[in-house]
Design a protein around this motif. Sequence first.
Motif, PDB file in Angstrom:
ATOM      1  N   LEU A 269       0.835  -1.208   0.000  1.00 56.51           N
ATOM      2  CA  LEU A 269       0.000   0.000   0.000  1.00 56.51           C
ATOM      3  C   LEU A 269       0.868   1.257   0.000  1.00 56.51           C
ATOM      4  O   LEU A 269       0.586   2.231  -0.713  1.00 56.51           O
ATOM      5  N   LEU A 270       1.921   1.243   0.805  1.00 61.71           N
ATOM      6  CA  LEU A 270       2.852   2.388   0.807  1.00 61.71           C
ATOM      7  C   LEU A 270       3.461   2.596  -0.579  1.00 61.71           C
ATOM      8  O   LEU A 270       3.614   3.737  -1.044  1.00 61.71           O
ATOM      9  N   LEU A 271       3.815   1.518  -1.260  1.00 58.31           N
ATOM     10  CA  LEU A 271       4.419   1.632  -2.589  1.00 58.31           C
ATOM     11  C   LEU A 271       3.423   2.196  -3.598  1.00 58.31           C
ATOM     12  O   LEU A 271       3.786   3.029  -4.440  1.00 58.31           O
ATOM     13  N   ILE A 272       2.162   1.759  -3.515  1.00 61.61           N
ATOM     14  CA  ILE A 272       1.138   2.306  -4.414  1.00 61.61           C
ATOM     15  C   ILE A 272       1.004   3.809  -4.194  1.00 61.61           C
ATOM     16  O   ILE A 272       0.968   4.591  -5.137  1.00 61.61           O
ATOM     17  N   ALA A 273       0.948   4.222  -2.927  1.00 60.24           N
ATOM     18  CA  ALA A 273       0.816   5.653  -2.615  1.00 60.24           C
ATOM     19  C   ALA A 273       2.045   6.426  -3.080  1.00 60.24           C
ATOM     20  O   ALA A 273       1.938   7.574  -3.534  1.00 60.24           O
ATOM     21  N   LEU A 283      -8.223   6.572  -6.079  1.00 56.76           N
ATOM     22  CA  LEU A 283      -7.344   5.977  -7.079  1.00 56.76           C
ATOM     23  C   LEU A 283      -6.385   4.979  -6.429  1.00 56.76           C
ATOM     24  O   LEU A 283      -6.124   3.888  -6.964  1.00 56.76           O
ATOM     25  N   VAL A 284      -5.850   5.339  -5.277  1.00 58.57           N
ATOM     26  CA  VAL A 284      -4.930   4.438  -4.568  1.00 58.57           C
ATOM     27  C   VAL A 284      -5.635   3.132  -4.200  1.00 58.57           C
ATOM     28  O   VAL A 284      -5.100   2.037  -4.411  1.00 58.57           O
ATOM     29  N   TRP A 285      -6.847   3.236  -3.682  1.00 58.33           N
ATOM     30  CA  TRP A 285      -7.551   2.020  -3.264  1.00 58.33           C
ATOM     31  C   TRP A 285      -7.992   1.176  -4.455  1.00 58.33           C
ATOM     32  O   TRP A 285      -7.998  -0.066  -4.370  1.00 58.33           O
ATOM     33  N   ARG A 286      -8.347   1.819  -5.582  1.00 59.68           N
ATOM     34  CA  ARG A 286      -8.703   1.026  -6.764  1.00 59.68           C
ATOM     35  C   ARG A 286      -7.500   0.247  -7.277  1.00 59.68           C
ATOM     36  O   ARG A 286      -7.610  -0.916  -7.663  1.00 59.68           O
ATOM     37  N   ALA A 287      -6.329   0.899  -7.284  1.00 59.12           N
ATOM     38  CA  ALA A 287      -5.116   0.194  -7.707  1.00 59.12           C
ATOM     39  C   ALA A 287      -4.763  -0.903  -6.698  1.00 59.12           C
ATOM     40  O   ALA A 287      -4.346  -2.007  -7.083  1.00 59.12           O
TER      41      ALA A 287
END
Length: 911
Positions: A269-273, A283-287
């Motif tokens: 999750l940190l990497l996505i953000a 957008l972060v949660w969809r990814a």
Amino acid sequence: MAFLGHVGLVGRGAERTALERLLSAVRTGESRVLVVHGAPGVGKSALLEYLKSSATDMRVLTAVGVESELELVFATLHQLCVPLLDRLKELPAPQRDALETVFGMRAGNPPEPFLVGLAVLSLLSDASESGPVLCVVDDAQWMDRASAQVLGFVARRLLAESVALVFAARRRTQDLLGLPELEVVGLGEADSHTLLDSATPTRLDHHIRDRIVAEARGNPLALLELPHERTVTQLAGGFGLLHTDTLPNRIEQSFLTRIEGLPEQSRLLLLIAAAEPVGDPALVWRAAERLGVTPATALDDETDGLLSFDVRVTFRHPLVRSAVYRAAKDEDRRAVHLALAEVTDPRVDPDRRAWHLASATAEPDENVAATLERSADRAQARGGLAAAAAFLQRSVALTIDPARRAERAVAAADASVRAGDLDAARRLLDIAELERPSELLCARAHLARGRIAHAAGFNDEAPPILLAAARQLEPFDMDLARETYLLAWGAAAWGAADAESLMAISAAIRELPPPQGNPRPIDLVLAGCALLVTEGRGTAITALRRAMTALVDLPVPDLLKWGWAACGLSPAVWDEQVMIATYARAAEVVRTAGILTELPIYLASLGAATSLIGDFATAGGIVAESESIAAATGIPLAPYTAVILTAMQGKEAEAAALIAATIEQTGADGQLTGVTTAHWAASILYNGLARYEEALSAAQASTRIAQLVVSVWVLPELIEAAVRAGEDKVAYGALDRLLDAAAGADTDWALGILARCRALLTEETGADELYREAIERLGRTLLRPELARAHLLYGEWLRRRSRRVDAREQLRTAYEMFVSIGMAAFAERARRELLASGEKVRKRTDEATSDELTPQERQIAVLVSEGLSNPEVGARLFLSPRTVEWHLRKIFTKLSITSRRQLRGALPHNE
């Protein structure tokens, strides 16, 4: 966050006082700009939070530079301006269109960045009418290039608006240099101990505390984070405190230690953000969902305070973002970018989606390369040259087909040249040539290399490269070949190329087949340019007149492209009215388009011509406009107008300093036009001061350089100086060159100057008639200084022949004209001649007082007196309407008037 609270309270009294003063000034109607800079973790962001929390009575606009958005055009600017977009309708149409184009709200031609800057300035000024505005840009070192350029421009133009613009950056970037700054340094020892005590869960041995404080060097984030990575027993014993890494690396490693202790889903999750620069939680949660990460699993043990979800997703500190991203495995980074690309709407945000796709791709991929190519087109249409170049460069790396790779490499090189990245352009052309491109692509690559050489200032290298490119292009694209020939000719004529290079280019142009159909303006210009060099001015005059007629009515897009040719050729036809009209229209078109990078070039031509006709007030306004543009853009230009104007005004000390500085600056840059102009100005100055030996030396220095315009204009100065210095042979040689230069020109300007110069070298019987002819012809022109000098020379000639009554009439006329124009040195020369003729004459001085207007104030006053509104004046001079109003109040005070209607009568005719 606790960290922000600590820094806001501990050891920041001076910084807080500076920010409070800034807010106080803005509340009273002033503008303030500040660049807060310092090392990572030193507390810049915390100070910005304190600033925003203190601005409770202001509208606060915020933006954050993001490292991964460096290539996305106007990304930071869009963040800042989104809350104000409902005010776009209040802007003048060109400014509104510019902002709507760069923000993707409408299609249109790429706007000039400085027109975008003026639009943002007007937007902020309009918003401040409702109350003070605070604009805060954090992590400014990561602003995209287009946003940085625009906001740097705005920062330098803020003056009388209730607007504060505050940047926080690790380092001062080029676009922010010269702005007021506040350096944030480490805390003192006592404050460091206080902060450390508040951050550690156990009481530390004082030796250990001292060691941590010394190691942190007053950096608040280090004081909070370095103990965080140690266990209680390690802290108590002092183990692991000594490291050789730099402090930012130590802090980042501290964050990494904390990240490594998190569950796998939390780390992902940190990497996505970290990879998603917008900070959009949805957008972060969809990814995350695409990668199997859910809030229940990722946030089960929280993220140790490193990441927070609110209106935006934010990291505890930018170093957390960089630590997360750099520590991730390559395959994890690619997976995250692919997920983000898949959840990014291709219609709403196609360019950010393309960039994610590119980051997710490890191997060549034609589909992704083509997507990047389309993004480059969109970026270019919005004026993002650097972004377009970045998209194309990545597209090249992802292309496997040799032919397509070569084609994209040349396109990327072209974009890189226009973006100013010449080294990247050279590398891309090397790539293209390795792929054995087609002959057409080879020619385009050659053209790009010529443009690189020209842009780099290597004008002796550029002409032959451009000539070769033009020849290569002929079989494939004759229109582009002709444009390249004209570019080559201009590079040779106005740069440092030798006469042989200019002759070779001109001969090649004459060998071109005639254009099909009616010749375009560029065809007429090419013909005139070539004849001018190969056959001389007498033969070229007819073609040049046809070219000038076409150029005067050139459509705006073509004028923006070829206006430099119009300015370069108009003096060759010896028609001052056509010259002034051409220069004025070209400058107005470029000014309206907001192309500040080129406007000073056109203003230099217009300013010199305006000086030649004796309108020194207008010329002074042009100098002020050029200087304000240079200050706003950071693009210096030789003071062409100023050096001519001060020389004609006879301001010896000021002119001499400008002349010397211009020769040094332009000589070092290879701008020989600047060198010839400075020497020409010196010859005017010293002829006015009657120091003929110095005038002769300066004029000879100017004519030794075969510059096509100035080397002709200086010939009358050379003839006058040589005759007065007793160098008749030099004078006759210069007269022959002048006769050749004016051959075929039947204008009163050409024939009047010729008559005056021939009179200086004519025996008794013919000189009188020639002087009268010169006065009659020049009297029909706009060239008042040349007419006044004809009266002066005739009066001097008459006095030396003891015709004192006739001499006094001519000398008195000359003296009155010189005084009214503002040519002090020539006026004094005429006054001395009058005294020698037996007439008493009182020396007149300027009527200016200590309250005289500055050049910019006079320019504003003139425009307002002509009926322009404050917004119209602001658009003309790249100022906000409120700044124009601020200047007007000062103007009214200086002129002792109370209304706009009184301006015309209050303004002196010349200064």
